[in-house]
Design a protein around this motif. Structure first.
Motif, mmCIF file in Angstrom:
data_model
loop_
_atom_site.group_PDB
_atom_site.id
_atom_site.type_symbol
_atom_site.label_atom_id
_atom_site.label_comp_id
_atom_site.label_asym_id
_atom_site.label_seq_id
_atom_site.Cartn_x
_atom_site.Cartn_y
_atom_site.Cartn_z
ATOM 1 N N CYS A 52 0.833 -1.208 0.000
ATOM 2 C CA CYS A 52 0.000 0.000 0.000
ATOM 3 C C CYS A 52 0.867 1.257 0.000
ATOM 4 C CB CYS A 52 -0.945 -0.006 1.194
ATOM 5 S SG CYS A 52 -2.284 -1.210 1.039
ATOM 6 N N GLN A 53 1.942 1.241 0.766
ATOM 7 C CA GLN A 53 2.853 2.387 0.799
ATOM 8 C C GLN A 53 3.522 2.619 -0.559
ATOM 9 O OE1 GLN A 53 3.580 4.713 3.255
ATOM 10 N NE2 GLN A 53 1.743 3.840 4.174
ATOM 11 N N LEU A 54 3.659 1.549 -1.330
ATOM 12 C CA LEU A 54 4.254 1.632 -2.665
ATOM 13 C C LEU A 54 3.216 1.976 -3.737
ATOM 14 C CD1 LEU A 54 6.598 -1.474 -2.397
ATOM 15 C CD2 LEU A 54 7.310 0.944 -2.455
ATOM 16 N N GLY A 55 1.965 2.173 -3.317
ATOM 17 C CA GLY A 55 0.932 2.578 -4.248
ATOM 18 C C GLY A 55 0.037 1.470 -4.768
ATOM 19 N N TRP A 56 0.196 0.256 -4.249
ATOM 20 C CA TRP A 56 -0.614 -0.879 -4.691
ATOM 21 C C TRP A 56 -1.921 -0.936 -3.909
ATOM 22 C CZ3 TRP A 56 0.578 -4.510 -8.445
ATOM 23 C CH2 TRP A 56 1.882 -4.460 -8.966
ATOM 24 N N THR A 57 -2.960 -1.437 -4.565
ATOM 25 C CA THR A 57 -4.191 -1.838 -3.899
ATOM 26 C C THR A 57 -4.085 -3.343 -3.713
ATOM 27 O OG1 THR A 57 -5.465 -0.088 -4.955
ATOM 28 C CG2 THR A 57 -6.701 -1.980 -4.112
ATOM 29 N N VAL A 58 -4.294 -3.810 -2.493
ATOM 30 C CA VAL A 58 -4.143 -5.236 -2.197
ATOM 31 C C VAL A 58 -5.512 -5.836 -1.898
ATOM 32 C CG1 VAL A 58 -3.038 -6.950 -0.718
ATOM 33 C CG2 VAL A 58 -1.843 -4.823 -1.264
ATOM 34 N N ILE A 59 -5.840 -6.894 -2.629
ATOM 35 C CA ILE A 59 -7.087 -7.629 -2.431
ATOM 36 C C ILE A 59 -6.727 -9.005 -1.890
ATOM 37 C CG2 ILE A 59 -9.092 -8.639 -3.577
ATOM 38 C CD1 ILE A 59 -8.756 -6.376 -5.694
ATOM 39 N N HIS A 60 -7.271 -9.330 -0.720
ATOM 40 C CA HIS A 60 -7.009 -10.633 -0.101
ATOM 41 C C HIS A 60 -8.152 -11.590 -0.393
ATOM 42 C CE1 HIS A 60 -3.500 -9.471 2.294
ATOM 43 N NE2 HIS A 60 -4.094 -8.299 2.393
ATOM 44 N N VAL A 61 -7.800 -12.823 -0.736
ATOM 45 C CA VAL A 61 -8.777 -13.890 -0.924
ATOM 46 C C VAL A 61 -8.436 -14.980 0.095
ATOM 47 C CG1 VAL A 61 -9.732 -15.608 -2.514
ATOM 48 C CG2 VAL A 61 -9.027 -13.358 -3.387
ATOM 49 N N ALA A 68 -15.326 -22.297 0.785
ATOM 50 C CA ALA A 68 -16.745 -22.443 1.117
ATOM 51 C C ALA A 68 -17.642 -22.319 -0.120
ATOM 52 C CB ALA A 68 -17.154 -21.406 2.157
ATOM 53 N N LEU A 69 -17.085 -21.769 -1.209
ATOM 54 C CA LEU A 69 -17.862 -21.586 -2.441
ATOM 55 C C LEU A 69 -17.736 -22.832 -3.302
ATOM 56 C CD1 LEU A 69 -16.589 -17.991 -3.201
ATOM 57 C CD2 LEU A 69 -18.743 -18.610 -2.090
ATOM 58 N N THR A 70 -18.862 -23.421 -3.661
ATOM 59 C CA THR A 70 -18.810 -24.656 -4.438
ATOM 60 C C THR A 70 -19.155 -24.448 -5.907
ATOM 61 O OG1 THR A 70 -21.063 -25.175 -3.753
ATOM 62 C CG2 THR A 70 -19.282 -26.118 -2.443
ATOM 63 N N ALA A 71 -20.028 -23.514 -6.192
ATOM 64 C CA ALA A 71 -20.464 -23.289 -7.572
ATOM 65 C C ALA A 71 -19.552 -22.280 -8.274
ATOM 66 C CB ALA A 71 -21.897 -22.790 -7.601
ATOM 67 N N ILE A 72 -19.310 -22.497 -9.536
ATOM 68 C CA ILE A 72 -18.496 -21.572 -10.343
ATOM 69 C C ILE A 72 -19.098 -20.173 -10.310
ATOM 70 C CG2 ILE A 72 -17.691 -21.064 -12.686
ATOM 71 C CD1 ILE A 72 -16.216 -23.385 -11.534
ATOM 72 N N ALA A 73 -20.421 -20.083 -10.432
ATOM 73 C CA ALA A 73 -21.088 -18.777 -10.422
ATOM 74 C C ALA A 73 -20.842 -18.053 -9.097
ATOM 75 C CB ALA A 73 -22.589 -18.941 -10.670
ATOM 76 N N ALA A 74 -20.834 -18.787 -7.999
ATOM 77 C CA ALA A 74 -20.581 -18.187 -6.688
ATOM 78 C C ALA A 74 -19.153 -17.664 -6.604
ATOM 79 C CB ALA A 74 -20.851 -19.198 -5.583
ATOM 80 N N LYS A 75 -18.214 -18.412 -7.168
ATOM 81 C CA LYS A 75 -16.816 -17.971 -7.169
ATOM 82 C C LYS A 75 -16.637 -16.740 -8.045
ATOM 83 C CE LYS A 75 -14.825 -22.375 -5.913
ATOM 84 N NZ LYS A 75 -13.794 -23.337 -6.087
ATOM 85 N N ASP A 76 -17.294 -16.723 -9.201
ATOM 86 C CA ASP A 76 -17.241 -15.547 -10.071
ATOM 87 C C ASP A 76 -17.799 -14.318 -9.364
ATOM 88 O OD1 ASP A 76 -16.106 -16.956 -12.159
ATOM 89 O OD2 ASP A 76 -17.994 -17.218 -13.251
ATOM 90 N N SER A 77 -18.936 -14.488 -8.724
ATOM 91 C CA SER A 77 -19.567 -13.389 -8.000
ATOM 92 C C SER A 77 -18.680 -12.897 -6.863
ATOM 93 C CB SER A 77 -20.925 -13.846 -7.468
ATOM 94 O OG SER A 77 -21.539 -12.832 -6.744
ATOM 95 N N TYR A 78 -18.067 -13.829 -6.153
ATOM 96 C CA TYR A 78 -17.170 -13.486 -5.051
ATOM 97 C C TYR A 78 -15.999 -12.635 -5.545
ATOM 98 C CZ TYR A 78 -13.724 -14.131 -1.332
ATOM 99 O OH TYR A 78 -12.780 -13.904 -0.355
ATOM 100 N N LEU A 79 -15.357 -13.077 -6.618
ATOM 101 C CA LEU A 79 -14.224 -12.326 -7.159
ATOM 102 C C LEU A 79 -14.652 -10.948 -7.657
ATOM 103 C CD1 LEU A 79 -12.252 -15.110 -9.021
ATOM 104 C CD2 LEU A 79 -11.652 -13.993 -6.871
ATOM 105 N N GLN A 80 -15.800 -10.875 -8.314
ATOM 106 C CA GLN A 80 -16.317 -9.575 -8.775
ATOM 107 C C GLN A 80 -16.519 -8.622 -7.595
ATOM 108 O OE1 GLN A 80 -16.808 -8.113 -11.722
ATOM 109 N NE2 GLN A 80 -15.918 -9.886 -12.737
ATOM 110 N N SER A 81 -17.048 -9.138 -6.494
ATOM 111 C CA SER A 81 -17.275 -8.289 -5.320
ATOM 112 C C SER A 81 -15.967 -7.819 -4.712
ATOM 113 C CB SER A 81 -18.125 -9.022 -4.281
ATOM 114 O OG SER A 81 -17.384 -10.031 -3.631
ATOM 115 N N LYS A 82 -14.925 -8.606 -4.826
ATOM 116 C CA LYS A 82 -13.624 -8.234 -4.284
ATOM 117 C C LYS A 82 -12.938 -7.134 -5.100
ATOM 118 C CE LYS A 82 -12.545 -10.925 -0.740
ATOM 119 N NZ LYS A 82 -12.076 -10.372 0.525
ATOM 120 N N VAL A 83 -13.110 -7.173 -6.413
ATOM 121 C CA VAL A 83 -12.372 -6.229 -7.268
ATOM 122 C C VAL A 83 -13.142 -4.942 -7.557
ATOM 123 C CG1 VAL A 83 -10.954 -8.010 -8.321
ATOM 124 C CG2 VAL A 83 -13.083 -7.331 -9.416
#
Length: 84
Positions: A52-61, A68-83
């Motif tokens: 962060c001090q170097l100017g990066w945005t850090v997203i943790h997964v 806990a996510l079993t469906a592909i759609a759930a994983k896609d939605s999860y990643l979209q919400s993170k970014v």
């Protein structure tokens, strides 16, 4: 994997936006009392602060959220919400 000029290793990076995605497995956490209590380790937090001090945005997964996510759609939605 991507390594910054400063020698920090990133799981994934979007260079133009300076966004890092860190997939935090079990070794990034201390397990507290109770199955659901997890605390991110100091070195993981320190690396994120450095980025962060170097100017990066850090997203943790966290592994336990991803696993806990079993469906592909759930994983896609999860990643979209993170970014966004």
């Amino acid at each position: 994997e991507f390594v910054t000029e400063e020698g920090l290793s990133l799981d994934m990076a979007q260079l133009e936006a300076m966004t890092a995605i860190e997939v935090d497995g079990p070794t990034h956490y201390l397990k507290g009392k109770g199955e659901q209590r997890r605390v991110r380790l100091g070195n993981t937090n320190f690396k994120a602060r450095l980025l962060c001090q170097l100017g990066w945005t850090v997203i943790h997964v966290p592994y336990f959220e991803w696993d806990a996510l079993t469906a592909i759609a759930a994983k896609d939605s999860y990643l979209q919400s993170k970014v966004t």
